[in-house]
Write an enzyme that holds these catalytic residues in place. Sequence first.
Site, short mmCIF file in Angstrom:
data_model
loop_
_atom_site.label_atom_id
_atom_site.label_comp_id
_atom_site.label_asym_id
_atom_site.label_seq_id
_atom_site.Cartn_x
_atom_site.Cartn_y
_atom_site.Cartn_z
N CYS A 1 32.92 35.82 51.58
CA CYS A 1 31.56 36.38 51.64
C CYS A 1 30.97 36.18 53.03
O CYS A 1 30.26 37.04 53.54
CB CYS A 1 30.67 35.76 50.57
N GLY B 1 48.99 30.56 43.36
CA GLY B 1 48.88 30.29 44.80
C GLY B 1 47.57 30.72 45.42
O GLY B 1 47.47 30.82 46.64
N HIS C 1 41.19 39.02 46.23
CA HIS C 1 41.74 39.63 47.45
C HIS C 1 43.17 40.06 47.23
O HIS C 1 43.89 39.52 46.38
CB HIS C 1 41.64 38.67 48.64
N HIS D 1 46.72 40.80 49.46
CA HIS D 1 47.44 40.68 50.72
C HIS D 1 48.24 41.96 50.94
O HIS D 1 48.94 42.42 50.02
CB HIS D 1 48.44 39.52 50.66
N HIS E 1 31.21 39.83 45.32
CA HIS E 1 31.94 38.59 45.05
C HIS E 1 32.46 38.57 43.61
O HIS E 1 31.68 38.46 42.66
CB HIS E 1 31.06 37.36 45.29
N HIS F 1 37.81 34.34 46.01
CA HIS F 1 37.16 35.66 46.12
C HIS F 1 38.32 36.64 46.01
O HIS F 1 39.24 36.60 46.85
CB HIS F 1 36.41 35.77 47.45
N ASP G 1 44.84 38.38 58.37
CA ASP G 1 44.95 37.02 57.84
C ASP G 1 45.04 36.04 59.01
O ASP G 1 45.78 36.28 59.98
CB ASP G 1 46.18 36.90 56.93
P1 AMP Z 1 45.41 33.12 48.85
O1 AMP Z 1 46.24 31.93 49.19
O2 AMP Z 1 46.09 34.21 48.10
O3 AMP Z 1 44.09 32.71 48.22
O4 AMP Z 1 45.05 33.81 50.24
C1 AMP Z 1 44.01 33.41 51.06
C2 AMP Z 1 44.38 33.87 52.44
O5 AMP Z 1 43.21 33.87 53.24
C3 AMP Z 1 45.42 33.00 53.14
O6 AMP Z 1 46.55 33.79 53.48
C4 AMP Z 1 44.66 32.48 54.37
O7 AMP Z 1 45.49 32.40 55.51
C5 AMP Z 1 43.57 33.52 54.53
N1 AMP Z 1 42.37 33.03 55.20
C6 AMP Z 1 41.69 31.91 54.92
N2 AMP Z 1 40.62 31.80 55.73
C7 AMP Z 1 40.64 32.90 56.52
C8 AMP Z 1 39.78 33.37 57.58
N3 AMP Z 1 38.71 32.70 57.98
N4 AMP Z 1 40.12 34.53 58.20
C9 AMP Z 1 41.22 35.22 57.81
N5 AMP Z 1 42.03 34.85 56.82
C10 AMP Z 1 41.76 33.70 56.19
ZN ZN Z 2 32.94 35.65 47.96
#
Ligand code: AMP
Ligand code: ZN
Length: 116
Positions: free
Chosen positions: A9, A95, A102, A104, A48, A100, A32
């Site tokens: 957010c 994992g 998302h 990949h 969110h 939030h 990422d």
């Molecule tokens: P997950 O592990 O599926 O929850 O993915 C979260 C992803 O967010 C991970 O691959 C992190 O590297 C990425 N991440 C966390 N903080 C940031 C950030 N500030 N900017 C970009 N990516 C982020």
């Molecule tokens: Zn959020």
Amino acid sequence: MGKDECIFCKIINKQIPSDIVYEDDKVIGFKDISPEAPVHIVIIPKQHISDLNCLREDESEIIGHIFIVAKKITRSLGIAENGYRIVNNCGEQGGQTVDHLHFHLLGGRMLKWPPG
Ligand code: AMP
Ligand code: ZN
């Protein structure tokens, strides 16, 4: 964790910097911070939603939109033809580390299957 402390957010609200590759009124896509592939984009709804378990049926339209956005990003980043992977991690054993919803988007190299 409430949405006030949610790191994604904060990215949406530009309270913390990110490398944005796509943005519209509903969705944002950014690089990422810890890429697992030459192309590693995180695509999120601006609303969110903590995880897939929390997604309500009346919110399901956003998922189709995210996949259309993902397709556009693969074209703009040049990975559409060679192939790519879209992944959602849900919950501890899935994992998920950021609460939030998302997706990949990974590409730019040969990806292994199954993931670990
Ligand atoms: P997950 O592990 O599926 O929850 O993915 C979260 C992803 O967010 C991970 O691959 C992190 O590297 C990425 N991440 C966390 N903080 C940031 C950030 N500030 N900017 C970009 N990516 C982020
Ligand atoms: Zn959020």
